[in-house]
Design a protein around this motif. Structure first.
Motif, PDB file in Angstrom:
ATOM      1  N   LYS A  27       0.807  -1.145  -0.007  1.00 47.85           N
ATOM      2  CA  LYS A  27      -0.159  -0.008   0.048  1.00 47.85           C
ATOM      3  C   LYS A  27       0.906   1.177  -0.104  1.00 47.85           C
ATOM      4  O   LYS A  27       0.555   2.376  -0.033  1.00 47.85           O
ATOM      5  CB  LYS A  27      -0.859  -0.177   1.037  1.00 47.85           C
ATOM      6  CG  LYS A  27      -1.800  -1.162   1.007  1.00 47.85           C
ATOM      7  CD  LYS A  27      -3.122  -1.017   1.907  1.00 47.85           C
ATOM      8  CE  LYS A  27      -4.011  -2.009   2.026  1.00 47.85           C
ATOM      9  NZ  LYS A  27      -4.471  -2.568   0.753  1.00 47.85           N
ATOM     10  N   GLU A  28       2.238   0.958   0.049  1.00 46.70           N
ATOM     11  CA  GLU A  28       2.960   2.227   0.035  1.00 46.70           C
ATOM     12  C   GLU A  28       3.934   2.091  -0.999  1.00 46.70           C
ATOM     13  O   GLU A  28       4.696   0.835  -1.120  1.00 46.70           O
ATOM     14  CB  GLU A  28       3.899   2.402   1.687  1.00 46.70           C
ATOM     15  CG  GLU A  28       2.511   3.010   2.447  1.00 46.70           C
ATOM     16  CD  GLU A  28       3.475   3.221   3.687  1.00 46.70           C
ATOM     17  OE1 GLU A  28       4.636   3.026   3.925  1.00 46.70           O
ATOM     18  OE2 GLU A  28       2.679   3.875   4.590  1.00 46.70           O
ATOM     19  N   ALA A  29       4.539   3.208  -1.696  1.00 49.06           N
ATOM     20  CA  ALA A  29       5.494   3.037  -2.631  1.00 49.06           C
ATOM     21  C   ALA A  29       6.485   4.140  -2.230  1.00 49.06           C
ATOM     22  O   ALA A  29       6.133   5.147  -1.962  1.00 49.06           O
ATOM     23  CB  ALA A  29       4.720   3.402  -3.955  1.00 49.06           C
ATOM     24  N   LYS A  30       7.765   3.900  -2.703  1.00 53.80           N
ATOM     25  CA  LYS A  30       8.687   4.599  -2.409  1.00 53.80           C
ATOM     26  C   LYS A  30       9.425   5.147  -3.641  1.00 53.80           C
ATOM     27  O   LYS A  30       9.563   4.489  -4.497  1.00 53.80           O
ATOM     28  CB  LYS A  30      10.062   4.079  -1.513  1.00 53.80           C
ATOM     29  CG  LYS A  30       9.491   3.824  -0.167  1.00 53.80           C
ATOM     30  CD  LYS A  30      10.642   3.227   0.690  1.00 53.80           C
ATOM     31  CE  LYS A  30      10.022   2.841   2.155  1.00 53.80           C
ATOM     32  NZ  LYS A  30      11.140   2.456   3.070  1.00 53.80           N
ATOM     33  N   GLY A  37      17.842  13.222  -4.945  1.00 57.03           N
ATOM     34  CA  GLY A  37      18.102  11.983  -4.515  1.00 57.03           C
ATOM     35  C   GLY A  37      17.291  11.792  -3.206  1.00 57.03           C
ATOM     36  O   GLY A  37      17.514  10.574  -2.305  1.00 57.03           O
ATOM     37  N   ALA A  38      16.490  12.539  -2.838  1.00 61.45           N
ATOM     38  CA  ALA A  38      15.496  12.155  -1.761  1.00 61.45           C
ATOM     39  C   ALA A  38      14.402  11.209  -2.012  1.00 61.45           C
ATOM     40  O   ALA A  38      14.076  10.807  -2.864  1.00 61.45           O
ATOM     41  CB  ALA A  38      14.557  13.555  -1.165  1.00 61.45           C
ATOM     42  N   VAL A  39      14.227  10.505  -0.928  1.00 62.92           N
ATOM     43  CA  VAL A  39      13.281   9.304  -1.211  1.00 62.92           C
ATOM     44  C   VAL A  39      11.927   9.687  -0.390  1.00 62.92           C
ATOM     45  O   VAL A  39      11.732   9.929   0.692  1.00 62.92           O
ATOM     46  CB  VAL A  39      13.851   8.118  -0.409  1.00 62.92           C
ATOM     47  CG1 VAL A  39      12.785   6.827  -0.505  1.00 62.92           C
ATOM     48  CG2 VAL A  39      15.167   7.580  -1.195  1.00 62.92           C
ATOM     49  N   PHE A  40      10.674   9.362  -1.285  1.00 58.26           N
ATOM     50  CA  PHE A  40       9.538  10.046  -0.663  1.00 58.26           C
ATOM     51  C   PHE A  40       8.712   8.638  -0.628  1.00 58.26           C
ATOM     52  O   PHE A  40       8.522   7.812  -1.397  1.00 58.26           O
ATOM     53  CB  PHE A  40       8.734  11.020  -1.487  1.00 58.26           C
ATOM     54  CG  PHE A  40       9.550  12.361  -1.667  1.00 58.26           C
ATOM     55  CD1 PHE A  40       9.253  13.320  -0.820  1.00 58.26           C
ATOM     56  CD2 PHE A  40      10.526  12.480  -2.848  1.00 58.26           C
ATOM     57  CE1 PHE A  40       9.888  14.300  -0.673  1.00 58.26           C
ATOM     58  CE2 PHE A  40      10.914  13.679  -2.926  1.00 58.26           C
ATOM     59  CZ  PHE A  40      10.753  14.718  -1.962  1.00 58.26           C
ATOM     60  N   THR A  41       7.654   8.619   0.345  1.00 56.78           N
ATOM     61  CA  THR A  41       6.774   7.420   0.536  1.00 56.78           C
ATOM     62  C   THR A  41       5.394   8.042   0.076  1.00 56.78           C
ATOM     63  O   THR A  41       4.984   9.089   0.586  1.00 56.78           O
ATOM     64  CB  THR A  41       6.887   7.216   1.990  1.00 56.78           C
ATOM     65  OG1 THR A  41       8.252   6.830   2.508  1.00 56.78           O
ATOM     66  CG2 THR A  41       5.977   5.758   2.073  1.00 56.78           C
ATOM     67  N   ILE A  42       4.722   7.233  -0.722  1.00 57.93           N
ATOM     68  CA  ILE A  42       3.540   7.572  -1.371  1.00 57.93           C
ATOM     69  C   ILE A  42       2.542   6.610  -1.056  1.00 57.93           C
ATOM     70  O   ILE A  42       2.625   5.344  -1.017  1.00 57.93           O
ATOM     71  CB  ILE A  42       3.569   7.808  -2.623  1.00 57.93           C
ATOM     72  CG1 ILE A  42       4.696   8.751  -3.189  1.00 57.93           C
ATOM     73  CG2 ILE A  42       2.148   8.050  -3.443  1.00 57.93           C
ATOM     74  CD1 ILE A  42       4.787   8.872  -4.640  1.00 57.93           C
TER      75      ILE A  42
END
Length: 51
Positions: A27-30, A37-42
């Motif tokens: 249910k979450e994608a990175k 280079g930042a990683v976001f969680t969607i």
């Protein structure tokens, strides 16, 4: 009787195929930003769509 049994089996096969992968879907994608280079969680679940 054969028609009823074949209908029940067809519905059972349809249920297995439609619910078989329900637990495996995340249910979450990175997502990684290509510039910084930042990683976001969607959140991709139903909560993100429905209020």
């Amino acid at each position: 009787m054969k028609k009823l049994v074949s209908m029940v089996l067809a519905l059972a096969v349809l249920a297995v195929f439609s619910f078989g992968c329900a637990g495996m879907v995340g249910k979450e994608a990175k997502v990684k930003c290509p510039k910084c280079g930042a990683v976001f969680t969607i959140d991709e679940g139903l909560k993100a769509i429905a209020p």
